[in-house]
Design a protein around this motif. Structure first.
Motif, PDB file in Angstrom:
ATOM      1  N   LEU A   1       0.815  -1.217   0.000  1.00 44.84           N
ATOM      2  CA  LEU A   1       0.000   0.000   0.000  1.00 44.84           C
ATOM      3  C   LEU A   1       0.847   1.265   0.000  1.00 44.84           C
TER       4      LEU A   1
ATOM      5  N   ASP B   1      11.433   2.815   4.137  1.00 49.48           N
ATOM      6  CA  ASP B   1      11.168   1.375   4.292  1.00 49.48           C
ATOM      7  C   ASP B   1      12.419   0.669   4.786  1.00 49.48           C
TER       8      ASP B   1
ATOM      9  N   SER C   1      14.394   2.335  10.648  1.00 50.59           N
ATOM     10  CA  SER C   1      13.226   1.645  11.198  1.00 50.59           C
ATOM     11  C   SER C   1      12.375   2.635  11.974  1.00 50.59           C
ATOM     12  N   VAL C   2      11.063   2.523  11.815  1.00 47.91           N
ATOM     13  CA  VAL C   2      10.160   3.381  12.596  1.00 47.91           C
ATOM     14  C   VAL C   2      10.137   2.965  14.065  1.00 47.91           C
TER      15      VAL C   2
ATOM     16  N   ASN D   1       2.319   3.991   7.827  1.00 50.65           N
ATOM     17  CA  ASN D   1       1.841   2.811   7.101  1.00 50.65           C
ATOM     18  C   ASN D   1       2.684   1.563   7.363  1.00 50.65           C
TER      19      ASN D   1
ATOM     20  N   THR E   1      -2.624   4.101   9.863  1.00 48.28           N
ATOM     21  CA  THR E   1      -3.173   2.878   9.288  1.00 48.28           C
ATOM     22  C   THR E   1      -3.562   1.910  10.391  1.00 48.28           C
TER      23      THR E   1
ATOM     24  N   TYR F   1      -1.612  -7.457  17.129  1.00 53.05           N
ATOM     25  CA  TYR F   1      -1.844  -6.559  15.991  1.00 53.05           C
ATOM     26  C   TYR F   1      -3.113  -5.726  16.219  1.00 53.05           C
TER      27      TYR F   1
ATOM     28  N   LYS G   1      -3.274  -1.706  16.549  1.00 46.71           N
ATOM     29  CA  LYS G   1      -4.042  -0.942  15.568  1.00 46.71           C
ATOM     30  C   LYS G   1      -5.103  -0.075  16.236  1.00 46.71           C
TER      31      LYS G   1
ATOM     32  N   PRO H   1      -7.634  -0.349   5.831  1.00 49.71           N
ATOM     33  CA  PRO H   1      -7.634  -0.774   4.428  1.00 49.71           C
ATOM     34  C   PRO H   1      -7.931  -2.260   4.266  1.00 49.71           C
TER      35      PRO H   1
ATOM     36  N   ALA I   1      -6.700  -4.752   1.184  1.00 50.34           N
ATOM     37  CA  ALA I   1      -5.993  -4.747  -0.098  1.00 50.34           C
ATOM     38  C   ALA I   1      -5.120  -5.987  -0.265  1.00 50.34           C
TER      39      ALA I   1
ATOM     40  N   THR J   1      -1.880  -7.488  -0.784  1.00 56.65           N
ATOM     41  CA  THR J   1      -0.444  -7.206  -0.694  1.00 56.65           C
ATOM     42  C   THR J   1       0.228  -8.488  -0.211  1.00 56.65           C
ATOM     43  N   ARG J   2       1.535  -8.437  -0.040  1.00 50.82           N
ATOM     44  CA  ARG J   2       2.217  -9.650   0.446  1.00 50.82           C
ATOM     45  C   ARG J   2       1.710 -10.041   1.836  1.00 50.82           C
TER      46      ARG J   2
HETATM   47  N1  LIG Z   1      -3.271  -5.160   3.119  1.00 45.31           N
HETATM   48  C1  LIG Z   1      -4.343  -5.115   3.922  1.00 45.31           C
HETATM   49  O1  LIG Z   1      -5.443  -5.621   3.595  1.00 45.31           O
HETATM   50  C2  LIG Z   1      -4.244  -4.425   5.230  1.00 45.31           C
HETATM   51  C3  LIG Z   1      -5.346  -4.491   6.096  1.00 45.31           C
HETATM   52  C4  LIG Z   1      -5.298  -3.805   7.299  1.00 45.31           C
HETATM   53  C5  LIG Z   1      -4.167  -3.065   7.615  1.00 45.31           C
HETATM   54  N2  LIG Z   1      -3.096  -3.063   6.781  1.00 45.31           N
HETATM   55  C6  LIG Z   1      -1.932  -2.251   7.160  1.00 45.31           C
HETATM   56  O2  LIG Z   1      -1.495  -1.509   6.053  1.00 45.31           O
HETATM   57  C7  LIG Z   1      -0.088  -1.236   6.190  1.00 45.31           C
HETATM   58  C8  LIG Z   1       0.631  -1.618   4.907  1.00 45.31           C
HETATM   59  O3  LIG Z   1       0.606  -3.031   4.769  1.00 45.31           O
HETATM   60  P1  LIG Z   1       0.686  -3.797   3.381  1.00 45.31           P
HETATM   61  O4  LIG Z   1      -0.525  -4.634   3.308  1.00 45.31           O
HETATM   62  O5  LIG Z   1       0.988  -2.847   2.283  1.00 45.31           O
HETATM   63  O6  LIG Z   1       1.903  -4.804   3.656  1.00 45.31           O
HETATM   64  P2  LIG Z   1       3.447  -4.757   3.197  1.00 45.31           P
HETATM   65  O7  LIG Z   1       4.134  -5.812   3.977  1.00 45.31           O
HETATM   66  O8  LIG Z   1       3.525  -4.809   1.722  1.00 45.31           O
HETATM   67  O9  LIG Z   1       3.921  -3.307   3.632  1.00 45.31           O
HETATM   68  C9  LIG Z   1       4.443  -2.989   4.889  1.00 45.31           C
HETATM   69  C10 LIG Z   1       5.773  -2.298   4.686  1.00 45.31           C
HETATM   70  O10 LIG Z   1       6.246  -1.814   5.939  1.00 45.31           O
HETATM   71  C11 LIG Z   1       7.656  -2.008   5.946  1.00 45.31           C
HETATM   72  N3  LIG Z   1       8.142  -2.055   7.330  1.00 45.31           N
HETATM   73  C12 LIG Z   1       7.942  -3.044   8.231  1.00 45.31           C
HETATM   74  N4  LIG Z   1       8.557  -2.757   9.377  1.00 45.31           N
HETATM   75  C13 LIG Z   1       9.146  -1.537   9.211  1.00 45.31           C
HETATM   76  C14 LIG Z   1       9.907  -0.698  10.063  1.00 45.31           C
HETATM   77  N5  LIG Z   1      10.202  -1.059  11.312  1.00 45.31           N
HETATM   78  N6  LIG Z   1      10.340   0.494   9.577  1.00 45.31           N
HETATM   79  C15 LIG Z   1      10.060   0.857   8.297  1.00 45.31           C
HETATM   80  N7  LIG Z   1       9.360   0.090   7.446  1.00 45.31           N
HETATM   81  C16 LIG Z   1       8.888  -1.091   7.902  1.00 45.31           C
HETATM   82  C17 LIG Z   1       7.864  -3.322   5.223  1.00 45.31           C
HETATM   83  O11 LIG Z   1       9.201  -3.470   4.763  1.00 45.31           O
HETATM   84  C18 LIG Z   1       6.829  -3.239   4.105  1.00 45.31           C
HETATM   85  O12 LIG Z   1       7.358  -2.701   2.906  1.00 45.31           O
HETATM   86  C19 LIG Z   1       0.346  -1.997   7.424  1.00 45.31           C
HETATM   87  O13 LIG Z   1       0.366  -1.130   8.541  1.00 45.31           O
HETATM   88  C20 LIG Z   1      -0.726  -3.052   7.606  1.00 45.31           C
HETATM   89  O14 LIG Z   1      -0.816  -3.506   8.934  1.00 45.31           O
HETATM   90  C21 LIG Z   1      -3.109  -3.726   5.587  1.00 45.31           C
END
Ligand SMILES: NC(=O)c1ccc[n+]([C@@H]2O[C@H](COP(=O)([O-])OP(=O)(O)OC[C@H]3O[C@@H](n4cnc5c(N)ncnc54)[C@H](O)[C@@H]3O)[C@@H](O)[C@H]2O)c1
Length: 303
Positions: A20, A39, A74-75, A101, A151, A166, A170, A196, A198, A200-201
């Motif tokens: 995302l 990232d 890292s965040v 995010n 997020t 989690y 959240k 969201p 979506a 994703t991995r």
């Molecule tokens: N995909 C969904 O349906 C969904 C649903 C609910 C919430 N979310 C939230 O949306 C956000 C994005 O998730 P996504 O689905 O794109 O997954 P994703 O794994 O593709 O993206 C998450 C990204 O965060 C990065 N990351 C992880 N730890 C980190 C750190 N300490 N510092 C910096 N970067 C870091 C990862 O390298 C990765 O690129 C997340 O917070 C996830 O919990 C996603």
């Protein structure tokens, strides 16, 4: 029709190396923002690191004629959060937008959850959002402008099996955003939360037949709006998935009032539980003050 532009705006998108976050970074940059693409580049469970994740997105933005810098911090530590904000200030002079995010998963049933999995998830999602947002908030306050997008997840707001760590992290973000919205109001800082859905991995194995209909690009427009100057909303939560955008809210129903000065027993609660739980006539409080405003007339015997 608004023409949403980010020209002269500086945005930080955490976890923007893929999923995302990448779509947000690309869209904001395409609309003129200077973007810090942050990232760590680790695996879904938060292990490992790979600087090329953020750099690839920066390369794509630059190839498209946009402006971006990579951040690999890292965040999940105060130093990392400060460094991410400093990257924005050093590269572009300020920060106007933070899209929190970055995220990881360590799913376990509550009975089996280990402390390391609790800590890792709280550190990235909840504390990570504090560590990035606090230094950014200070810059925004000084400049009299800011937009935060946090997020959350339906796993926290509504609940989901196997995700206590989690879900709690959240839901914690909802509290953080609510208070930032109140404290930032005078400085034109707005703060909202998204839940969201979506492909994703992180979710590809969970979504099953839904996966094809829930592209990350269908979440991006809501996030882009919430990050923009056009956004007048603050203190709100939105669900976005598969092209459906909807408000999620915490409401307070009128409930049952025992009467001024009444003593109340558990049996009285049992007798009135239907009225206590009734949802008709709810309000959506924007602060404790809103709740007390409804309670005070009852306590004074005015209602
Ligand atoms: N995909 C969904 O349906 C969904 C649903 C609910 C919430 N979310 C939230 O949306 C956000 C994005 O998730 P996504 O689905 O794109 O997954 P994703 O794994 O593709 O993206 C998450 C990204 O965060 C990065 N990351 C992880 N730890 C980190 C750190 N300490 N510092 C910096 N970067 C870091 C990862 O390298 C990765 O690129 C997340 O917070 C996830 O919990 C996603």
């Amino acid at each position: 029709m608004t023409d949403i532009s980010f020209v002269e705006r500086v945005a930080i998108v955490t976890g923007a190396g893929g999923g995302l976050g990448k779509t947000y970074a690309l869209e904001l940059a395409a609309r003129g923002a200077s973007v810090v693409v942050n990232d760590l580049g680790g695996a879904t469970d938060g292990t490992g690191a790979d600087a090329s994740a953020a750099q690839k997105v920066v390369d794509e933005i630059v190839a498209n004629g946009g402006t971006a810098v990579a951040s690999h911090d890292s965040v999940s530590t105060p130093e990392g959060g400060a460094a991410i904000v400093q990257t924005a200030v050093d590269s572009f002079g300020k920060v106007d937008i933070v899209i929190n995010n970055a995220g990881i998963l360590r799913d376990k049933t509550f009975a089996k959850l280990e402390n390391k999995d609790l800590e890792a998830v709280l550190d990235v999602h909840l504390k990570g959002a504090f560590y990035v947002s606090q230094p950014a908030f200070r810059v925004m306050k000084e400049n009299g402008y800011g937009r935060f997008v946090f997020t959350a997840s339906n796993a926290g707001v509504f609940g989901n099996f196997g995700q206590t760590n989690y879900g709690a992290a959240k839901m914690g973000l909802v509290g953080l955003s609510n208070v930032i919205a109140i404290e930032g109001a005078k400085a034109n800082i707005k703060s909202n939360v998204i839940c969201p859905i979506a492909r994703t991995r992180m979710t590809e194995e969970l979504l099953g037949p839904l996966a094809d209909s829930v592209s990350p690009e269908l979440v991006t427009p809501l996030v882009t709006y919430l990050a923009s100057e056009s956004c007048e909303q603050t203190h709100e939560i939105f669900s976005a998935g598969g092209g459906r955008y909807a408000r999620v809210f915490v409401g307070l129903a009128p409930g049952w009032f025992a009467g001024k000065g009444a003593s109340v027993s558990a049996d009285d609660i049992a007798a009135n539980i239907d009225q206590i739980r009734a949802q008709d006539g709810y309000i959506v409080p924007n602060s404790i003050a809103d709740e007390l405003q409804g309670l005070l007339p009852l306590l004074k015997g005015e209602k």
